[in-house]
Design a protein around this motif. Structure first.
Motif, mmCIF file in Angstrom:
data_model
loop_
_atom_site.group_PDB
_atom_site.id
_atom_site.type_symbol
_atom_site.label_atom_id
_atom_site.label_comp_id
_atom_site.label_asym_id
_atom_site.label_seq_id
_atom_site.Cartn_x
_atom_site.Cartn_y
_atom_site.Cartn_z
ATOM 1 N N LYS A 73 -3.596 0.858 -15.962
ATOM 2 C CA LYS A 73 -1.767 0.840 -15.558
ATOM 3 C C LYS A 73 -1.473 -0.589 -15.566
ATOM 4 N N TRP A 74 -2.094 -1.449 -14.712
ATOM 5 C CA TRP A 74 -1.810 -2.827 -14.630
ATOM 6 C C TRP A 74 -1.619 -3.417 -15.865
ATOM 7 N N ARG A 75 -2.462 -3.299 -16.784
ATOM 8 C CA ARG A 75 -2.528 -3.853 -18.149
ATOM 9 C C ARG A 75 -1.063 -3.228 -18.632
ATOM 10 N N GLN A 76 -0.752 -1.973 -18.447
ATOM 11 C CA GLN A 76 0.590 -1.436 -19.067
ATOM 12 C C GLN A 76 1.734 -2.045 -18.355
ATOM 13 N N ALA A 77 1.784 -2.298 -17.354
ATOM 14 C CA ALA A 77 2.834 -2.978 -16.514
ATOM 15 C C ALA A 77 2.969 -4.433 -17.048
ATOM 16 N N LYS A 85 5.540 -11.677 -17.275
ATOM 17 C CA LYS A 85 5.656 -12.580 -16.228
ATOM 18 C C LYS A 85 5.584 -11.662 -14.800
ATOM 19 N N ALA A 86 5.417 -10.494 -14.705
ATOM 20 C CA ALA A 86 5.111 -9.669 -13.615
ATOM 21 C C ALA A 86 3.678 -10.095 -12.761
ATOM 22 N N ALA A 87 4.057 -10.816 -11.768
ATOM 23 C CA ALA A 87 2.745 -11.661 -11.040
ATOM 24 C C ALA A 87 1.996 -10.554 -10.339
ATOM 25 N N GLU A 88 2.727 -9.599 -9.857
ATOM 26 C CA GLU A 88 2.081 -8.437 -9.136
ATOM 27 C C GLU A 88 1.031 -7.746 -9.861
ATOM 28 N N PRO A 89 1.310 -7.208 -10.953
ATOM 29 C CA PRO A 89 0.233 -6.521 -11.553
ATOM 30 C C PRO A 89 -0.775 -7.544 -12.234
ATOM 31 N N MET A 90 -0.378 -8.510 -12.472
ATOM 32 C CA MET A 90 -1.159 -9.602 -12.899
ATOM 33 C C MET A 90 -2.282 -9.902 -11.916
ATOM 34 N N LEU A 91 -1.850 -9.930 -10.576
ATOM 35 C CA LEU A 91 -2.872 -10.586 -9.785
ATOM 36 C C LEU A 91 -3.851 -9.208 -9.338
ATOM 37 N N ALA A 92 -3.048 -8.015 -9.148
ATOM 38 C CA ALA A 92 -4.014 -7.042 -8.887
ATOM 39 C C ALA A 92 -5.206 -6.582 -10.072
ATOM 40 N N LEU A 93 -4.686 -7.025 -11.352
ATOM 41 C CA LEU A 93 -5.562 -6.766 -12.339
ATOM 42 C C LEU A 93 -6.831 -7.871 -12.072
ATOM 43 N N ALA A 94 -6.333 -8.967 -11.826
ATOM 44 C CA ALA A 94 -7.329 -10.122 -11.541
ATOM 45 C C ALA A 94 -8.376 -9.739 -10.772
ATOM 46 N N VAL A 95 -8.014 -9.008 -9.514
ATOM 47 C CA VAL A 95 -8.753 -8.629 -8.300
ATOM 48 C C VAL A 95 -9.726 -7.453 -8.890
ATOM 49 N N ALA A 96 -9.114 -6.735 -9.571
ATOM 50 C CA ALA A 96 -10.003 -5.560 -10.194
ATOM 51 C C ALA A 96 -10.942 -5.809 -11.088
ATOM 52 N N LEU A 97 -10.690 -6.976 -11.855
ATOM 53 C CA LEU A 97 -11.682 -7.254 -12.959
ATOM 54 C C LEU A 97 -12.694 -8.213 -12.137
ATOM 55 N N TYR A 98 -12.422 -8.953 -11.122
ATOM 56 C CA TYR A 98 -13.312 -9.810 -10.132
ATOM 57 C C TYR A 98 -14.398 -8.958 -9.530
ATOM 58 N N LYS A 99 -13.867 -7.739 -9.141
ATOM 59 C CA LYS A 99 -14.481 -6.634 -8.611
ATOM 60 C C LYS A 99 -15.711 -6.188 -9.653
ATOM 61 N N GLN A 100 -15.272 -6.026 -10.645
ATOM 62 C CA GLN A 100 -16.149 -5.412 -11.871
ATOM 63 C C GLN A 100 -17.121 -6.404 -12.504
#
Length: 290
Positions: free
Chosen positions: A202-206, A212-227
């Motif tokens: 979903k965040w990749r889709q956003a 340039k949407a910073a919010e899904p970009m950071l959320a995606l970063a956190v999720a990938l770091y978790k993985q």
């Protein structure tokens, strides 16, 4: 885009007050003649138009006395009460705003715009159940308002009714394909439910909607770091924080409906040396206030 803040605003709902300009001339006379009911109405409509114009320019303090006088001159005009109530919302007087909006609603119970603003008011007050009631009433009258569907999803989210929240977010996005916060918020829900892969999608889709949407970009970063996908995560995280460093502020994240699971993982991510270095650089490049 703060997801807590409803998309519907006074600027949008100004379409409610499509009032006519007074037709009477403003001639100078040596005395003040008694005003009849038609003159009072025209004066009230003129004041309402002035208040609406000031509101468009965010001059809320100046607009309030004009709107208040308009409600006295044209007390049966729901637009006057709705505008005055909206102004009090902008001035953070929620109780007064809701009281005035209820008057507007009583005068025009089938006016969807009033119910939309009431939904906003109740959300700001933290009364999410009443927010839902007002928004659902409004959407029955006018179902094609993606911002209201998004707002309804947020209200369901705050009550922990996640599946209903997702349904509203998806409806909102189906109506307006540029509304990336709706898809972003589906990701927020899925992450809290432990469905990280779906949240990532979903965040990749956003981001595909708005790169340039910073919010899904950071959320995606956190999720990938978790993985454990550290390299991509850090790269995305740096880019997001350079776009908007407010997302390093946990109060701001909470306002944007980030849940406990995501906040905990974000805290770990932001504590990494590379992200800490980025935050220092971002802070150093921000203009200093004088």
């Amino acid at each position: 885009m703060p997801n807590r803040t409803l998309i519907l605003s006074v600027a949008v709902t100004l379409s409610l007050w499509n009032v006519a300009q007074p037709v009477m001339g403003q001639a100078l006379v040596p005395y003040t003649p008694p005003l009849n009911s038609e003159q009072l109405e025209q004066t009230g409509l003129g004041l309402l138009e002035e208040a609406a114009q000031l509101t468009r320019f965010q001059q809320y303090q100046l607009a309030v006395p004009r709107a208040e006088l308009a409600t006295q001159l044209i007390p049966e005009n729901y637009q006057a009460w709705a505008l005055l109530g909206s102004l009090y919302l902008q001035l953070e007087n929620l109780d007064k705003g809701i009281e005035l909006l209820q008057k507007a609603s009583n005068l025009a119970p089938k006016e969807a715009g009033v119910q939309f603003i009431l939904g906003e008011a109740y959300f700001k007050k933290g009364d999410y159940q009443k927010s839902i009631q007002s928004l659902e009433t409004a959407l029955k009258l006018d179902p094609n308002v993606p911002g209201a569907l998004f707002d309804l999803g947020n209200a369901y989210y705050k009550l922990g009714r996640f599946e209903q929240a997702i349904l509203q977010y998806e409806k909102a996005f189906a109506q307006e394909k540029s509304l990336w916060p709706a898809i972003n918020n589906v990701g927020l829900v899925k992450y809290e439910q432990g469905e990280i892969d779906i949240a990532i999608a979903k965040w990749r889709q956003a981001i595909s909607v708005d790169p340039k949407a910073a919010e899904p970009m950071l959320a995606l970063a956190v999720a990938l770091y978790k993985q454990g996908k550290t390299e991509e995560a850090l790269s995305l995280g740096e880019a997001a924080l350079r776009l908007d460093s407010r997302y390093a502020n946990f109060d701001y994240l909470k306002e944007n409906l980030w849940g406990d699971r995501l906040l905990n993982d974000t805290q770990k991510f932001l504590a990494t040396p590379q992200i800490q270095k980025t935050l220092i650089q971002v802070k150093d490049t921000q203009p200093q206030s004088r």
